[in-house]
Design a protein around this motif. Structure first.
Motif, PDB file in Angstrom:
ATOM      1  N   VAL A  23      50.941  42.516  37.765  1.00 55.35           N
ATOM      2  CA  VAL A  23      49.748  41.657  37.767  1.00 55.35           C
ATOM      3  C   VAL A  23      49.079  41.694  39.145  1.00 55.35           C
ATOM      4  O   VAL A  23      49.728  41.476  40.172  1.00 55.35           O
ATOM      5  CB  VAL A  23      50.112  40.210  37.408  1.00 55.35           C
ATOM      6  CG1 VAL A  23      48.876  39.312  37.487  1.00 55.35           C
ATOM      7  CG2 VAL A  23      50.730  40.155  36.015  1.00 55.35           C
ATOM      8  N   ILE A 211      40.536  33.404  34.245  1.00 58.89           N
ATOM      9  CA  ILE A 211      41.427  34.560  34.360  1.00 58.89           C
ATOM     10  C   ILE A 211      42.354  34.492  33.155  1.00 58.89           C
ATOM     11  O   ILE A 211      43.017  33.467  32.940  1.00 58.89           O
ATOM     12  CB  ILE A 211      42.230  34.503  35.669  1.00 58.89           C
ATOM     13  CG1 ILE A 211      41.286  34.588  36.875  1.00 58.89           C
ATOM     14  CG2 ILE A 211      43.270  35.619  35.721  1.00 58.89           C
ATOM     15  CD1 ILE A 211      41.952  34.261  38.187  1.00 58.89           C
ATOM     16  N   MET A 213      45.499  35.978  30.823  1.00 56.54           N
ATOM     17  CA  MET A 213      46.698  36.804  30.761  1.00 56.54           C
ATOM     18  C   MET A 213      47.191  36.887  29.326  1.00 56.54           C
ATOM     19  O   MET A 213      47.023  35.950  28.539  1.00 56.54           O
ATOM     20  CB  MET A 213      47.798  36.227  31.658  1.00 56.54           C
ATOM     21  CG  MET A 213      47.474  36.282  33.135  1.00 56.54           C
ATOM     22  SD  MET A 213      48.827  35.621  34.161  1.00 56.54           S
ATOM     23  CE  MET A 213      50.119  36.834  33.826  1.00 56.54           C
ATOM     24  N   LEU A 218      47.297  40.969  33.147  1.00 55.42           N
ATOM     25  CA  LEU A 218      45.933  40.477  33.293  1.00 55.42           C
ATOM     26  C   LEU A 218      45.046  41.249  32.318  1.00 55.42           C
ATOM     27  O   LEU A 218      45.014  42.481  32.336  1.00 55.42           O
ATOM     28  CB  LEU A 218      45.448  40.706  34.723  1.00 55.42           C
ATOM     29  CG  LEU A 218      43.975  40.364  35.009  1.00 55.42           C
ATOM     30  CD1 LEU A 218      43.751  38.869  34.949  1.00 55.42           C
ATOM     31  CD2 LEU A 218      43.559  40.914  36.368  1.00 55.42           C
ATOM     32  N   ARG A 221      38.798  38.800  33.331  1.00 49.70           N
ATOM     33  CA  ARG A 221      38.378  37.855  34.372  1.00 49.70           C
ATOM     34  C   ARG A 221      36.857  37.809  34.348  1.00 49.70           C
ATOM     35  O   ARG A 221      36.203  38.855  34.305  1.00 49.70           O
ATOM     36  CB  ARG A 221      38.878  38.300  35.738  1.00 49.70           C
ATOM     37  CG  ARG A 221      38.406  37.397  36.870  1.00 49.70           C
ATOM     38  CD  ARG A 221      39.004  37.804  38.201  1.00 49.70           C
ATOM     39  NE  ARG A 221      38.641  36.850  39.239  1.00 49.70           N
ATOM     40  CZ  ARG A 221      39.192  36.820  40.442  1.00 49.70           C
ATOM     41  NH1 ARG A 221      40.142  37.697  40.757  1.00 49.70           N
ATOM     42  NH2 ARG A 221      38.811  35.919  41.322  1.00 49.70           N
TER      43      ARG A 221
END
Length: 495
Positions: A23, A211, A213, A218, A221
């Motif tokens: 990440v 953001i 996940m 990830l 964003r």
């Protein structure tokens, strides 16, 4: 005052289970970030690495462009990084002041400066809207008040980066609004805030960027004002999420009463409460923090003393002196405090699941294979995400602990089910699963009672909603009258 953070290729695994996969992203000072993801996506683990509670297996954490590895949370706090836990991290036997200054005591020479700590605690409590005596023992607070103590405690640490993990899970709309105002003040002073929440309307209102996940990676964003709530939900689960609430099952006019309460009184909490719930009905309870909803039901199922009142289950008058007594009569109660009263977090998943129904598995010795089969079914039916079914409940994410708690309290096959904050700390995909589960239970002819701080949840789920204020049941609204405005008006006495 300002502090910048950068994650560079962070990886983390627990035994054979990898929860973070390389990440990388950065956090700029003076901004509020919404960190989103399903339960088990890795959000909390990543933030625990930042706050010193876990260490990464690979990758680098940079704070103000300097590589840092925190040995513990105290190291992170000294760098200005503070985590407000989703699961309350307080010592029940200590006072509020003692909890807030534990390990950070103010001294006057060789002695503790009790008055200075008490005054600082009082100011911090007032800032978050908890106007109570700082000498109160934490064990005497309700869950929402404990959450406010956690937030106030973090305020005392003069954080430069503040991580909030589901901070509004038990708060009322007015308390949530006060918290948001406090966040804006902190942002204006240059504090970076990471806001982890499954309440997408709140993320939309209070954050600058989101953001997202998924599965330890990830995936997105973007500035918050460029992403709709629906897009947030879809990014979190990796598919389209629509129709959050199922159609309410039809309720026959002649459906028999499954659960009836007359003139129930609980010392200091409830006075003369009467209501009834029919088979196949989803019946909600709304009210502000301290209205007495949780305490009423704790008394009804034998968890605390009931001063007066009469209970009927399927037209049979019963006296419930303990939760086991209640279970024998076909009623189970899932507490809002899953860690303290819902699960034994240091026990295995299967042991938690079958604890209330061990007689099914004893012949006379415990049939371990049957328990494991039951767990396999529960993991599938409730969507519990675990890489290894032999782990302890503590190792599950907060949302997966909630799913396990639901499975446990439904395992006895009850006729009347009381769910107190059933989706607290649960992601949007799992919320939908729980909503459909609740309606499936009602369609099977069970009576389901939902206590919730989320008004949209009550409106979307329930056939009727009772509103409590200051220990009294002040209104019961049918589907045609269920609006946020009406519920708030009755709860606050402004109707």
């Amino acid at each position: 005052m300002s502090l910048a953070v950068r994650f560079d290729g962070i990886e983390k695994q627990f035994g054979p289970v990898r929860v973070l996969h390389g990440v990388s992203f950065d956090l700029a000072p003076g901004r509020i970030y919404g960190l989103l993801g399903e339960n088990g996506a890795g959000k909390s683990t990543l933030m625990k690495i930042l706050a010193g509670y876990e260490r990464a297996n690979a990758g680098e954490l940079y704070v103000d462009d300097t590589p840092r590895t925190f040995s513990n949370s105290r190291d992170a706090e000294e760098a200005g990084i503070v985590l407000i836990h989703q699961e309350l991290n307080l010592a029940d036997h200590l006072t509020i002041t003692q909890n807030m200054f534990l390990g950070h005591e103010i001294r006057k020479g060789f002695f503790l400066d009790e008055s200075a700590m008490r005054e600082a605690a009082r100011i911090a409590l007032n800032d978050v809207g908890l106007y109570t005596n700082p000498d109160t023992r934490v064990r005497d607070l309700i869950v929402a008040e404990k959450q406010l103590v956690e937030i106030a405690k973090a305020m005392l640490r003069a954080a430069r980066l503040l991580i909030m993990d589901e901070p509004t899970a038990t708060l009322t709309p007015s308390e949530t609004q006060r918290l948001f105002a406090l966040m804006m003040r902190l942002k204006g002073a240059g504090t970076t805030i990471v806001y982890i929440s499954h309440k997408l309307d709140e993320v939309e209102r209070v954050t600058d960027e989101v953001i997202v996940m998924r599965d330890g990676r990830l995936v997105a964003r973007a500035p918050t004002d460029e992403v709709t709530r629906q897009q947030m939900a879809n990014l979190m689960v990796g598919r389209e999420v629509s129709d959050m609430f199922p159609d309410k099952p039809a309720l026959a006019n002649d459906a028999p009463v499954a659960f009836k309460v007359e003139q129930a009184s609980v010392p200091d909490w409830a006075e003369g409460v009467s209501f009834s719930v029919r088979r196949g009905e989803v019946f909600g309870f709304a009210g502000l923090v301290g209205a007495g909803r949780t305490e009423l039901f704790e008394a009804l199922v034998g968890l605390r003393a009931m001063q007066a009142g009469r209970i009927e289950i399927e037209n049979e008058s019963v006296k419930l002196k303990s939760p086991r007594d209640a279970m024998r009569h076909g009623i189970t109660y899932l507490s809002e405090d899953r860690k303290g009263r819902g699960l034994h977090v240091d026990m295995a998943l299967k042991d938690n699941l079958t604890m209330m129904t061990l007689e099914r598995y004893a012949h006379p010795l415990i049939d371990g294979r049957a328990e494991r089969d039951a767990l396999t079914s529960a993991v599938k039916d409730f969507g519990i995400r675990t890489g290894n079914p032999a782990i302890r409940a503590r190792m599950l994410s907060g949302g997966n602990q909630q799913k396990l708690a639901l499975a446990k309290f439904l395992h006895p096959d009850p006729r009347v089910i009381v769910l107190d904050e059933p989706t607290r700390g649960v992601d949007v995909g799992a919320k939908r699963d729980i909503y459909f589960l609740i309606h499936r239970l009602a369609a099977e002819g069970r009576a389901v009672i939902v206590i919730s701080s989320e008004l949209i949840e009550l409106i979307g789920l329930c056939h009727r909603v009772a509103v409590m204020r200051a220990g009294e049941l002040v209104a019961t609204l049918g589907m045609d009258l269920l609006t946020e405005e009406r519920l708030i008006a009755h709860a606050t006495g402004t109707h």
